[in-house]
Write a protein that holds these residues in place. Structure first.
Motif, PDB file in Angstrom:
ATOM      1  N   UNK A  46       8.909  29.541 -32.240  1.00 19.48           N
ATOM      2  CA  UNK A  46       8.065  30.719 -32.417  1.00 19.48           C
ATOM      3  C   UNK A  46       8.901  31.989 -32.431  1.00 19.48           C
ATOM      4  N   UNK A  47       9.842  32.087 -31.521  1.00 21.27           N
ATOM      5  CA  UNK A  47      10.727  33.249 -31.471  1.00 21.27           C
ATOM      6  C   UNK A  47      11.500  33.400 -32.779  1.00 21.27           C
ATOM      7  N   UNK A  48      12.040  32.294 -33.272  1.00 22.23           N
ATOM      8  CA  UNK A  48      12.804  32.339 -34.513  1.00 22.23           C
ATOM      9  C   UNK A  48      11.938  32.738 -35.697  1.00 22.23           C
ATOM     10  N   UNK A  49      10.719  32.253 -35.759  1.00 17.28           N
ATOM     11  CA  UNK A  49       9.814  32.631 -36.848  1.00 17.28           C
ATOM     12  C   UNK A  49       9.515  34.121 -36.789  1.00 17.28           C
ATOM     13  N   UNK A  50       9.182  34.613 -35.613  1.00 17.49           N
ATOM     14  CA  UNK A  50       8.868  36.042 -35.469  1.00 17.49           C
ATOM     15  C   UNK A  50      10.081  36.892 -35.804  1.00 17.49           C
ATOM     16  N   UNK A  51      11.237  36.478 -35.326  1.00 12.96           N
ATOM     17  CA  UNK A  51      12.459  37.229 -35.602  1.00 12.96           C
ATOM     18  C   UNK A  51      12.765  37.246 -37.093  1.00 12.96           C
ATOM     19  N   UNK A  52      12.592  36.121 -37.773  1.00 12.77           N
ATOM     20  CA  UNK A  52      12.835  36.067 -39.214  1.00 12.77           C
ATOM     21  C   UNK A  52      11.881  36.974 -39.980  1.00 12.77           C
ATOM     22  N   UNK A  53      10.620  36.941 -39.628  1.00 16.11           N
ATOM     23  CA  UNK A  53       9.638  37.709 -40.366  1.00 16.11           C
ATOM     24  C   UNK A  53       9.579  39.160 -39.927  1.00 16.11           C
ATOM     25  N   UNK A  54      10.213  39.493 -38.816  1.00 17.40           N
ATOM     26  CA  UNK A  54      10.259  40.868 -38.359  1.00 17.40           C
ATOM     27  C   UNK A  54      10.990  41.742 -39.370  1.00 17.40           C
ATOM     28  N   UNK A  55      11.903  41.144 -40.093  1.00 18.34           N
ATOM     29  CA  UNK A  55      12.660  41.869 -41.108  1.00 18.34           C
ATOM     30  C   UNK A  55      11.837  42.084 -42.381  1.00 18.34           C
ATOM     31  N   UNK A  56      10.766  41.354 -42.508  1.00 20.01           N
ATOM     32  CA  UNK A  56       9.945  41.411 -43.718  1.00 20.01           C
ATOM     33  C   UNK A  56       9.193  42.733 -43.805  1.00 20.01           C
TER      34      UNK A  56
END
Length: 66
Positions: A46-56
């Motif tokens: 979950x952390x990795x998904x949020x971190x990846x999409x935070x840049x979106x």
């Protein structure tokens, strides 16, 4: 971009803490360890998904709308 964290450095709950939650009082220690491990992995994913999409840009737009 550094995203992956070492799963061993994550804070985890103890068996006793897990068993204090409703529905977990009667689980065996082995089941508790498996559950804690699964929760740990899920939190990392979950952390990795949020971190990846935070840049979106879409997330930026959502945050600006709030």
């Amino acid at each position: 971009m550094k995203i992956a964290k070492d799963i061993t450095t994550l804070k985890t709950i103890s068996i006793e803490e897990l068993k204090s939650f409703d529905g977990f009082a009667d689980v065996s220690n082995e089941e508790a360890i498996d559950t804690i491990s699964t929760l740990k992995e899920l939190s990392l994913i979950t952390h990795n998904i949020i971190t990846n999409y935070e840049q979106s840009e879409s997330i930026s737009k959502l945050r600006q709308a709030e």
